[in-house]
Design a protein around this motif. Structure first.
Motif, PDB file in Angstrom:
ATOM      1  N   ARG A   1       0.763  -1.228  -0.094  1.00  0.00           N
ATOM      2  CA  ARG A   1      -0.103   0.086   0.129  1.00  0.00           C
ATOM      3  C   ARG A   1       0.801   1.221   0.130  1.00  0.00           C
ATOM      4  O   ARG A   1       0.546   2.216  -0.568  1.00  0.00           O
ATOM      5  N   HIS A   2       1.875   1.167   0.734  1.00  0.00           N
ATOM      6  CA  HIS A   2       3.034   2.353   0.625  1.00  0.00           C
ATOM      7  C   HIS A   2       4.292   1.712   0.434  1.00  0.00           C
ATOM      8  O   HIS A   2       5.434   1.588   1.137  1.00  0.00           O
ATOM      9  N   PRO A   3       4.484   1.771  -0.951  1.00  0.00           N
ATOM     10  CA  PRO A   3       6.086   1.039  -1.378  1.00  0.00           C
ATOM     11  C   PRO A   3       7.158   2.081  -1.389  1.00  0.00           C
ATOM     12  O   PRO A   3       8.294   1.416  -1.164  1.00  0.00           O
ATOM     13  N   HIS A   4       6.723   3.380  -0.807  1.00  0.00           N
ATOM     14  CA  HIS A   4       8.081   4.119  -0.507  1.00  0.00           C
ATOM     15  C   HIS A   4       8.553   3.901   0.953  1.00  0.00           C
ATOM     16  O   HIS A   4       9.748   4.265   1.248  1.00  0.00           O
ATOM     17  N   LEU A   5       7.947   3.236   1.878  1.00  0.00           N
ATOM     18  CA  LEU A   5       8.350   3.007   3.224  1.00  0.00           C
ATOM     19  C   LEU A   5       9.684   2.025   3.168  1.00  0.00           C
ATOM     20  O   LEU A   5       9.991   1.050   2.520  1.00  0.00           O
ATOM     21  N   GLN A   6      10.586   2.478   4.103  1.00  0.00           N
ATOM     22  CA  GLN A   6      11.757   1.501   4.133  1.00  0.00           C
ATOM     23  C   GLN A   6      11.421   0.748   5.354  1.00  0.00           C
ATOM     24  O   GLN A   6      11.593   1.019   6.497  1.00  0.00           O
ATOM     25  N   MET A   7      11.318  -0.639   5.052  1.00  0.00           N
ATOM     26  CA  MET A   7      10.929  -1.549   5.838  1.00  0.00           C
ATOM     27  C   MET A   7      11.940  -1.992   6.633  1.00  0.00           C
ATOM     28  O   MET A   7      11.946  -2.306   7.870  1.00  0.00           O
ATOM     29  N   ALA A   8      13.368  -1.695   6.214  1.00  0.00           N
ATOM     30  CA  ALA A   8      14.562  -1.791   7.154  1.00  0.00           C
ATOM     31  C   ALA A   8      14.559  -1.110   8.268  1.00  0.00           C
ATOM     32  O   ALA A   8      14.955  -1.299   9.374  1.00  0.00           O
ATOM     33  N   ALA A   9      14.216   0.095   7.887  1.00  0.00           N
ATOM     34  CA  ALA A   9      14.080   1.216   9.209  1.00  0.00           C
ATOM     35  C   ALA A   9      13.067   0.929  10.223  1.00  0.00           C
ATOM     36  O   ALA A   9      13.065   1.046  11.256  1.00  0.00           O
ATOM     37  N   ILE A  10      11.944   0.452   9.556  1.00  0.00           N
ATOM     38  CA  ILE A  10      10.888  -0.223  10.375  1.00  0.00           C
ATOM     39  C   ILE A  10      11.244  -1.176  11.243  1.00  0.00           C
ATOM     40  O   ILE A  10      10.900  -0.988  12.363  1.00  0.00           O
ATOM     41  N   ASN A  11      11.774  -2.246  10.830  1.00  0.00           N
ATOM     42  CA  ASN A  11      12.477  -3.315  11.863  1.00  0.00           C
ATOM     43  C   ASN A  11      13.664  -2.958  12.734  1.00  0.00           C
ATOM     44  O   ASN A  11      13.720  -3.516  13.794  1.00  0.00           O
ATOM     45  N   LEU A  12      14.295  -1.861  11.971  1.00  0.00           N
ATOM     46  CA  LEU A  12      15.171  -1.405  13.086  1.00  0.00           C
ATOM     47  C   LEU A  12      14.702  -0.637  14.343  1.00  0.00           C
ATOM     48  O   LEU A  12      14.889  -1.108  15.499  1.00  0.00           O
TER      49      LEU A  12
END
Length: 296
Positions: free
Chosen positions: A178-189
């Motif tokens: 839904r939000h492809p711009h999100l940085q999943m690495a930063a979220i998991n960090l």
């Protein structure tokens, strides 16, 4: 020129398959590490998160030109919402592996494509295909049969945590689409950092031994950071259906490693449910792989 382009495309696909397979192999070792460490759940959970956060910190820095603050600043309200969901999923994963058989956890985890489809329907209004509905019904019937045989409190607790983990991961999958711009690495960090802070006061006063710390470091870096990079990097070069089929190796290999190393034999109910879920998931994903890219 066409021959050169075809060779380059084939090379990228082979690289993608190799990277996705490597990431899946690392993820499949989670149960092995949990069994290898004779430690309580909070110690394993907390220190895995700590070392995973270190690896994810390096990844975020690398992706943002050395600017970790740039990666974190770009999260926004949606990214901040995703962080606690990711943290709950991380705890559910380790807690489930601690309380019940690895085979049970991996079988429930294999229903991610169908749970994600349900979340996408409720949240985004994406109508599931008939193939998804059929495969979901078959999979959850297998899970129900396994859950009905899990009479011990530990198994019930572990299965519940495995399902919470699955729902959390599925939510993150839909969110990233839904939000492809999100940085999943930063979220998991952010999630890993929160996990460590929460677990730290709940750990026993006795610290792990140096050898256990080394195992925890490898556990966190391999399954919480490196596997993530390998899988997502490789996934850019192959169809999503193909990546999903490769990811099913996790469901098979996870119980295999603990069986070979520790003699943990899956129950008959877990084996039955595993066959049912893997069969339904493989049938569903094979349908995706057979479609042209524009139809996926």
């Amino acid at each position: 020129m066409a021959t050169i382009d075809s060779a380059a495309s084939t090379g990228r696909r082979r690289t993608g398959i190799a990277l996705v397979t490597a990431g899946t192999l690392l993820w499949s070792l989670a149960g092995f590490f949990v069994r290898l460490l004779d430690l309580d759940v909070w110690t394993v959970f907390g220190w895995r998160a700590f070392f995973g956060a270190l690896g994810l910190l390096a990844i975020v820095a690398w992706r943002n030109g050395g600017r970790v603050d740039r990666g974190l600043a770009g999260l926004g309200p949606v990214g901040l919402l995703a962080i606690p969901v990711s943290a709950i999923s991380m705890f559910g994963y380790i807690g489930a592996l601690t309380f019940t058989d690895v085979a049970n956890v991996m079988t429930i985890y294999a229903t991610i494509p169908f749970v994600a489809a349900g979340i996408a329907f409720l949240w985004l209004g994406e109508r599931p295909t008939r193939r998804v509905v059929v495969a979901s019904a078959i999979s959850f019937a297998g899970i129900a049969a396994m859950a009905a045989s899990a009479l011990g409190p530990s198994d019930i607790r572990g299965n519940a945590l495995a399902f919470a983990m699955t729902v959390g991961f599925s939510f993150l999958m839909v969110l990233s689409r839904r939000h492809p711009h999100l940085q999943m690495a930063a979220i998991n960090l952010g999630a890993a950092a929160i996990c460590f802070v929460i677990a730290l006061p709940l750990m026993p006063a006795v610290w792990p031994t140096p050898v256990q710390f080394l195992i925890l470091a490898v556990f966190g870096l391999a399954t919480n950071a490196l596997a993530y990079v390998l899988f997502l990097t490789g996934g850019r070069h192959i169809p999503s259906g193909e990546a999903g089929l490769i990811a099913l190796l996790d469901v098979v290999l996870g119980p295999l490693w603990v069986f070979l190393a520790f003699g943990e034999v899956p129950t008959g109910a877990a084996l039955f449910a595993g066959v049912v879920v893997l069969g339904a998931t493989g049938w569903y994903l094979s349908g995706l792989a057979s479609k042209p890219p524009a139809d996926r």
